[in-house]
Design a protein around this motif. Structure first.
Motif, short mmCIF file in Angstrom:
data_model
loop_
_atom_site.label_atom_id
_atom_site.label_comp_id
_atom_site.label_asym_id
_atom_site.label_seq_id
_atom_site.Cartn_x
_atom_site.Cartn_y
_atom_site.Cartn_z
N ASP A 29 0.66 -1.07 -0.47
CA ASP A 29 -0.06 0.34 0.14
C ASP A 29 1.07 0.93 0.30
N CYS A 30 0.36 1.99 -0.91
CA CYS A 30 1.56 3.32 -1.09
C CYS A 30 0.24 4.42 -1.51
N ASN A 31 0.24 5.33 -0.26
CA ASN A 31 -0.09 6.82 -0.30
C ASN A 31 0.51 7.93 0.12
N LEU A 32 0.42 8.47 -1.26
CA LEU A 32 1.28 9.87 -1.36
C LEU A 32 0.06 11.08 -1.46
N GLY A 33 -0.69 10.71 -2.45
CA GLY A 33 -1.77 12.11 -2.72
C GLY A 33 -3.75 11.78 -0.93
N SER A 34 -4.24 12.73 -1.65
CA SER A 34 -5.60 13.00 -0.86
C SER A 34 -4.79 13.85 0.21
N SER A 75 2.54 19.50 3.49
CA SER A 75 1.77 20.28 4.17
C SER A 75 0.05 20.14 3.67
N GLY A 76 -0.30 19.80 4.35
CA GLY A 76 -2.20 20.38 4.25
C GLY A 76 -2.45 18.44 4.22
N GLN A 77 -1.44 17.73 4.23
CA GLN A 77 -1.91 16.81 3.96
C GLN A 77 -1.96 15.60 5.55
N ASP A 78 -2.79 14.60 5.81
CA ASP A 78 -3.09 13.77 7.17
C ASP A 78 -3.28 12.46 6.02
N GLN A 79 -1.81 11.74 6.57
CA GLN A 79 -2.10 9.93 6.31
C GLN A 79 -2.35 9.68 7.33
N GLY A 92 6.70 19.33 5.60
CA GLY A 92 6.27 20.60 5.51
C GLY A 92 5.38 20.55 6.81
N GLU A 93 4.23 20.63 7.18
CA GLU A 93 3.16 21.00 7.96
C GLU A 93 2.73 19.56 7.92
N GLY A 94 3.04 18.04 6.76
CA GLY A 94 2.56 17.02 6.71
C GLY A 94 2.75 16.33 8.05
N ARG A 95 1.31 15.43 7.93
CA ARG A 95 1.28 14.51 9.19
C ARG A 95 0.64 13.42 8.96
N ALA A 96 1.21 12.30 9.47
CA ALA A 96 1.84 10.92 8.91
C ALA A 96 2.34 9.63 10.62
N SER A 97 0.44 9.49 10.72
CA SER A 97 0.02 8.94 11.57
C SER A 97 0.17 7.04 11.51
N TYR A 98 0.67 6.40 12.15
CA TYR A 98 1.07 4.84 12.01
C TYR A 98 -0.55 4.26 13.06
N ARG A 99 -1.70 3.78 12.68
CA ARG A 99 -2.17 2.87 13.91
C ARG A 99 -2.35 1.34 13.13
N GLY A 100 -2.03 0.47 14.19
CA GLY A 100 -2.28 -0.59 14.10
C GLY A 100 -2.91 -1.60 15.01
N GLU A 101 -3.31 -2.19 14.45
CA GLU A 101 -4.17 -3.58 15.78
C GLU A 101 -3.71 -5.23 15.42
N VAL A 102 -3.48 -5.20 16.71
CA VAL A 102 -3.07 -6.65 16.35
C VAL A 102 -3.65 -8.05 17.39
N LYS A 103 -4.09 -8.55 17.30
CA LYS A 103 -5.19 -9.40 17.58
C LYS A 103 -4.71 -10.85 17.81
N VAL A 104 -4.11 -11.41 18.65
CA VAL A 104 -4.25 -12.94 18.66
C VAL A 104 -5.30 -13.32 19.71
N LEU A 105 -6.75 -14.38 19.09
CA LEU A 105 -7.58 -14.34 20.06
C LEU A 105 -7.28 -15.55 21.20
N LYS A 106 -8.57 -15.96 21.64
CA LYS A 106 -7.97 -16.72 22.27
C LYS A 106 -8.15 -18.20 22.47
N GLY A 107 -7.45 -18.63 22.88
CA GLY A 107 -6.85 -20.00 22.80
C GLY A 107 -5.93 -20.24 21.25
N ASN A 161 10.77 18.12 8.37
CA ASN A 161 11.54 19.29 8.69
C ASN A 161 10.50 19.12 10.24
N ALA A 162 11.30 20.28 10.82
CA ALA A 162 10.93 20.79 12.43
C ALA A 162 9.28 20.33 12.60
N THR A 163 8.09 20.99 11.67
CA THR A 163 7.26 21.82 11.72
C THR A 163 6.34 20.15 10.88
#
Lengths: 487, 249
Positions: free
Chosen positions: A310-315, A343-347, A372-387, A403-405
């Motif tokens: 998966d590669c996200n460059l735009g939006s 800047s102006g992007q939130d990935q 610039g003022e771009g923001r990239a976040s990693y949101r992940g979930e790893v779940k091992v079900l019971k048993g 950049n520092a911003t």
């Protein structure tokens, strides 16, 4: 919600269409690779989503009654469900469901040969490089122009193998017995507000079935683009790899820049039956006024393998967390993710791995770059079900700040039930080092060139996972980003 | 044609002054060596000449073939023919040696001109062979995971590829074993030409035995305090730097 003007099918006459075509202005391509073309639609469901909109879509597509009922049920769910504002990035509040056009189409039936494709559509594809791709290696093309498939060419060889590669309308109409049993099963209607929205308004996308034991050496490819202002694109993809089957699917996007917000909210479901392998590759480069809220989830049965690349460059805002539900023993899941936020992007991207069977393994590698003022976040979930015993997960997420911003955040959620499984998570944040830049500049590279080389170096190992022409495109896009950001 | 440094003062940005009036004249075709005790400003001089952002020129001038060096950016200085072999070559993860060199050479061509890839690889392989480098190094990331000696050798490879007119070698001998030192020195000697000058910074005689300088300078406390012929190297080897410390307390 406001009720839209009663739509009439075929509101644009062929003469109008011809006049519109004669008036085509030359396209322009800005440095960010965004395209803009004149609009020329036969079908337009108007703004807002109501029961009438759904009737319009169903009529235009000639859909069976069960699909109509399915869509209307989903609409109810969509209205009832809340926005995920308690955890999602702020900018999701900017989505205005009443200011979106839910269905636009050319009205021409899917084409089998390149010669039959309308000229303006062809021109779009030429800009996007589709014909070349085809000449190079394509086994089958299903390129989406706005909501409907305009060009659909499948080589004889594929057909002989029993591979089905059609759009969602054809898939549900002509191959109901194959697709209906899995449709909406991996990602149910009520999974979240946006899955309900897609279930109600979906159009376009690819439905693929690869029969038992058939291994496709060539990737299947689809191009998506949004060409109409305020048009929501709700593509719907369902890929079923029967036992022992193997395939790779590639999806790439470019979109024109518009003033008002555009919503792209796709649903992609993958089903890998026993021993099957599916690789799904996305390169997303929407214009920054696009909300890219996509749900991707795969179901991996015994010994099956699903990889999301998966590669996200735009939006402006991307929220996308490809998932694998490891349903069968020894199933494997992988997510390889690159995102770039200027800047102006939130990935807001990441991955989910649900270990629902013993001895299942998963791997997540995510790299993000914030400029610039771009923001990239990693949101992940790893779940091992019971048993579940003998499960393993490895997660690595690395962020590079230019950049520092710039900003990066990591939100990992790990749930392991029992102690017979191994889960590890590693994260790093780095900045392009001044010593590195000085070294490269001392060899004659400009600061922008040095920066883009460093950034390319940072993601190089992941870029290699992408098919060749994508990796070339990726490197080029990063060069452009760096030129822009340094000026 | 020469590199002329006049009364050069420089300091660490917002910090202490390190160069306190350096004067140097390096004519084309000559090899000059700079020796000096630790902390005398040798590495600072090389970095200041190349435009390292940590340093600030507070006075004086540097001209390269009549061109004001300090009016050029780091990369412009490089493309104008100035090269620095680093005391500690920097790692660039994920960027292959070959790609890095290609990019650096491409940057020297006019915009519309494309580097001849075949000729480039031919040249690269030949130079690597000359330096006794494994051909596999072309695909390895720049200096990443290289031993100290491999890094130094790689820097000399870059120098050969970029063919500069003024090359500064900043303690290129440190970290090299005897064999590597000989190979690297032979490479440098092969590059000696009437159109090229070298400024070799070192603590040790052993490098200067291979790369025999025309002129030897001693830098001490931010100034060139002695300039002489090769004999000075032997003298320093035997007596150390005490004599300059005594002369310039």
């Amino acid at each position: 919600m406001d009720s839209p003007a009663t739509p009439s099918i075929g509101s644009t006459s062929p003469a109008d269409a011809a006049a519109a075509q004669a008036d085509l202005t030359p396209f322009t391509l800005d440095t960010r690779g965004e395209f803009s073309f004149p609009e020329n639609h036969k079908y337009d469901a108007g703004y807002g989503l109501t029961e009438q909109t759904i009737d319009y879509i169903c009529d235009a597509k000639g859909e069976p009654d069960w699909v109509r009922r399915f869509r209307k049920d989903a609409l109810k769910k969509f209205r009832e469900m809340p926005m995920p504002t308690h955890w999602a990035p702020e900018s999701i509040r900017g989505v205005d469901f009443d200011k979106i056009r839910y269905y636009l189409a050319h009205g021409t039936p899917p084409r089998q040969s390149w010669d039959e494709v309308p000229d303006d559509v062809k021109r779009t594809f030429e800009r996007l490089g589709v014909p070349e791709q085809e000449r190079a290696f394509l086994a089958g093309v299903d390129a989406q122009y706005d909501s409907e498939t305009a060009y659909n060419n499948m080589q004889e060889e594929l057909r002989k193998k029993g591979v089905i590669f059609v759009n969602s309308t054809e898939g549900l109409r002509d191959y109901e017995h194959i697709f209906r049993p899995w449709f909406g099963k991996v990602i149910p209607v009520g999974d979240n507000k946006f899955s309900a929205l897609n279930h109600a308004a979906f159009s376009g996308g690819s439905f693929i079935y690869v029969p038992k034991g058939v291994k496709l050496a060539q990737p299947l490819q689809a191009y998506f683009r949004i060409n109409s202002e305020s048009m929501g694109q709700f593509e719907r993809t369902l890929i079923i790899a029967d036992e022992g089957a193997e395939l790779m699917y590639m999806e790439g996007c470019t979109a024109p820049k518009y003033d008002s917000a555009t919503l792209h909210s796709g649903v992609v479901e993958l089903v890998a039956l026993k021993g099957a392998k599916i690789q799904y590759v996305t390169v997303q480069n929407w214009a920054t006024n696009v909300y890219n809220l996509v749900i991707q989830r795969g179901l991996a049965m015994e010994d099956a393998e699903i990889r999301w690349i998966d590669c996200n460059l735009g939006s402006g805002l991307t929220m996308k967390y490809p998932a694998v539900v490891l349903q069968g023993r020894r199933a494997r899941g992988e997510v390889v993710s690159i995102s770039l936020a200027h800047s102006g992007q939130d990935q807001d991207t990441g991955a989910r791995m649900i270990h629902a069977a013993p001895e299942t393994t998963s791997n997540i590698i995510a790299k993000s770059i914030s400029i610039g003022e771009g923001r990239a976040s990693y949101r992940g979930e790893v779940k091992v079900l019971k048993g579940m015993k003998g499960c393993r997960n490895n997660t690595e997420c690395d962020a590079l700040l230019i950049n520092a911003t710039s900003r990066t955040d990591t939100y990992p959620a790990i749930t392991v039930n029992g102690n017979a499984s191994a889960v590890q998570h590693e994260a790093s944040v780095s900045q392009v080092d001044e010593e590195q830049l000085f070294y490269m500049q001392q060899r004659g590279l400009t600061r922008a060139q040095a920066m883009s080389l460093a950034v390319n170096g940072f993601i190089n190992d992941l870029v290699q996972e992408f098919p060749m022409e994508y990796s070339v495109e990726l490197r080029r896009l990063i060069d452009l980003e760096m030129e822009d950001s340094i000026g | 044609m020469s590199l002329i440094i006049k009364d050069l003062y420089a300091r660490v940005k917002d910090g202490a002054e390190i160069l306190k009036g350096v004067n140097l004249n390096i004519p084309k075709g000559e090899v000059h060596a700079i020796m000096g005790p630790n902390g005398s400003g040798k590495s600072t001089l090389s970095k200041v000449l190349c435009g390292h952002p940590d340093y600030e020129v507070t006075g004086g001038s540097a001209e390269m073939d009549g061109q004001d060096l300090f009016s050029l950016s780091v990369d412009e200085r490089s493309r104008a023919g100035l090269f620095l072999a680093f005391q500690y070559p920097v790692e660039v993860p994920g960027v292959s040696n070959a790609n890095f060199m290609r990019a650096a050479l491409q940057a020297r061509l006019p915009k519309e001109e494309e580097l001849d890839a075949v000729a480039f690889y031919k040249n690269l392989r030949a130079r690597m062979k000359q330096l006794g480098m494994d051909p596999k190094f072309t695909a390895r990331a720049v200096n990443e995971g290289f031993s100290g000696g491999e890094k130094k050798r790689n820097d000399v490879l870059q120098m050969m590829m970029l063919d500069p007119t003024y090359a500064i070698l900043d303690e290129t001998d440190s970290g090299l074993d005897v064999d590597a030192l000989r190979i690297v020195s032979e490479g440098v000697n092969a590059m000696r030409a009437p159109y090229r000058s070298f400024l070799v910074i070192t603590h040790y005689k052993r490098l200067l035995d291979y790369i025999r300088p025309d002129v030897v300078h001693v830098l001490y406390n931010g100034r060139i305090v002695k300039t002489a012929g090769y004999d000075l190297v032997d003298y320093i080897e035997e007596h150390g730097f005490d004599f300059v410390k005594e002369e310039h307390p």
